[in-house]
Scaffold this motif. Sequence first.
Motif, short mmCIF file in Angstrom:
data_model
loop_
_atom_site.label_atom_id
_atom_site.label_comp_id
_atom_site.label_asym_id
_atom_site.label_seq_id
_atom_site.Cartn_x
_atom_site.Cartn_y
_atom_site.Cartn_z
N ILE A 228 19.87 -23.13 -20.64
CA ILE A 228 20.07 -22.59 -19.30
C ILE A 228 18.96 -21.61 -18.95
CG2 ILE A 228 21.58 -21.13 -17.86
CD1 ILE A 228 23.96 -22.48 -19.29
N ARG A 229 18.63 -20.74 -19.88
CA ARG A 229 17.55 -19.78 -19.62
C ARG A 229 16.22 -20.50 -19.45
NH1 ARG A 229 18.81 -16.44 -24.58
NH2 ARG A 229 20.38 -18.04 -24.81
N PHE A 230 15.99 -21.56 -20.20
CA PHE A 230 14.77 -22.34 -20.04
C PHE A 230 14.70 -22.95 -18.64
CE2 PHE A 230 12.81 -26.55 -20.06
CZ PHE A 230 11.51 -26.22 -20.42
N LEU A 231 15.81 -23.54 -18.18
CA LEU A 231 15.84 -24.16 -16.85
C LEU A 231 15.67 -23.12 -15.75
CD1 LEU A 231 18.66 -26.72 -17.60
CD2 LEU A 231 16.27 -27.28 -17.07
N VAL A 232 16.31 -21.97 -15.91
CA VAL A 232 16.16 -20.90 -14.92
C VAL A 232 14.71 -20.42 -14.88
CG1 VAL A 232 16.76 -18.51 -14.36
CG2 VAL A 232 18.57 -20.14 -14.94
N ILE B 86 16.61 -29.65 -12.08
CA ILE B 86 16.91 -28.36 -12.73
C ILE B 86 18.36 -27.99 -12.49
CG2 ILE B 86 16.40 -25.89 -12.74
CD1 ILE B 86 13.46 -26.63 -12.07
N GLU B 87 18.82 -28.14 -11.26
CA GLU B 87 20.20 -27.80 -10.94
C GLU B 87 21.18 -28.67 -11.74
OE1 GLU B 87 23.01 -27.05 -7.03
OE2 GLU B 87 21.16 -28.20 -6.78
N ASN B 88 20.90 -29.97 -11.83
CA ASN B 88 21.76 -30.88 -12.60
C ASN B 88 21.74 -30.53 -14.08
OD1 ASN B 88 22.51 -32.29 -10.31
ND2 ASN B 88 20.96 -33.88 -10.58
N GLY B 89 20.57 -30.12 -14.58
CA GLY B 89 20.46 -29.72 -15.98
C GLY B 89 21.29 -28.48 -16.28
N ILE B 90 21.25 -27.51 -15.38
CA ILE B 90 22.05 -26.29 -15.54
C ILE B 90 23.54 -26.64 -15.52
CG2 ILE B 90 22.73 -24.12 -14.42
CD1 ILE B 90 19.75 -23.85 -13.53
N ASN B 91 23.94 -27.45 -14.53
CA ASN B 91 25.36 -27.83 -14.44
C ASN B 91 25.82 -28.62 -15.66
OD1 ASN B 91 25.72 -26.61 -11.96
ND2 ASN B 91 25.15 -28.42 -10.80
N THR C 169 28.72 -27.43 -18.29
CA THR C 169 29.84 -28.31 -18.59
C THR C 169 29.93 -28.58 -20.08
OG1 THR C 169 29.67 -29.35 -16.41
CG2 THR C 169 30.83 -30.60 -18.12
N ARG C 170 28.81 -28.84 -20.71
CA ARG C 170 28.77 -29.14 -22.14
C ARG C 170 29.28 -27.95 -22.96
NH1 ARG C 170 26.02 -28.38 -26.63
NH2 ARG C 170 24.48 -27.00 -25.73
N LEU C 171 28.81 -26.74 -22.59
CA LEU C 171 29.20 -25.55 -23.34
C LEU C 171 30.65 -25.15 -23.08
CD1 LEU C 171 26.00 -23.37 -22.84
CD2 LEU C 171 26.75 -24.47 -24.96
N GLY C 172 31.08 -25.27 -21.83
CA GLY C 172 32.44 -24.87 -21.48
C GLY C 172 32.60 -23.38 -21.27
N TYR C 173 31.53 -22.64 -21.37
CA TYR C 173 31.55 -21.19 -21.13
C TYR C 173 30.13 -20.76 -20.77
CZ TYR C 173 29.12 -20.48 -25.54
OH TYR C 173 28.19 -20.51 -26.53
N ILE D 22 15.39 -27.47 -3.18
CA ILE D 22 15.09 -28.83 -2.75
C ILE D 22 16.40 -29.61 -2.83
CG2 ILE D 22 13.84 -30.95 -3.27
CD1 ILE D 22 11.59 -29.24 -4.33
N PRO D 23 16.90 -30.09 -1.69
CA PRO D 23 18.18 -30.80 -1.71
C PRO D 23 18.06 -32.15 -2.41
CG PRO D 23 17.25 -30.82 0.50
CD PRO D 23 16.34 -29.99 -0.36
N SER D 24 19.17 -32.63 -2.92
CA SER D 24 19.21 -33.96 -3.54
C SER D 24 18.95 -35.01 -2.46
CB SER D 24 20.57 -34.22 -4.17
OG SER D 24 20.81 -33.30 -5.20
N PRO D 25 18.27 -36.09 -2.86
CA PRO D 25 17.97 -37.15 -1.87
C PRO D 25 19.21 -37.86 -1.41
CG PRO D 25 17.08 -37.73 -4.04
CD PRO D 25 17.73 -36.38 -4.15
#
Length: 73
Positions: free
Chosen positions: A16-20, A33-38, A42-46, A70-73
């Motif tokens: 998460i810190r890498f993506l941010v 990036i947004e999908n990666g963070i989400n 979700t994977r971590l659960g916290y 940048i919005p999703s296409p």
Amino acid sequence: MSSHRPSNVVDTTRAIRFLVSKALYLKTLTPEIENGINAELTRLGYISEVDYEALELLMSEMDAGRIKLIPSP
């Protein structure tokens, strides 16, 4: 024996810190990036305190207009 990893492998404890940091560097929050963070949340659960602070900084920068969404296409 060295525990050297290839440079393109992201330590999942810091994903998460890498993506941010990537969004802050690019001054853009891309759908990838947004999908990666989400996905990581979700994977971590916290969310750790450090990751929370990183996301808080990203949101603050977006609110100030310094990060473009940048919005999703």
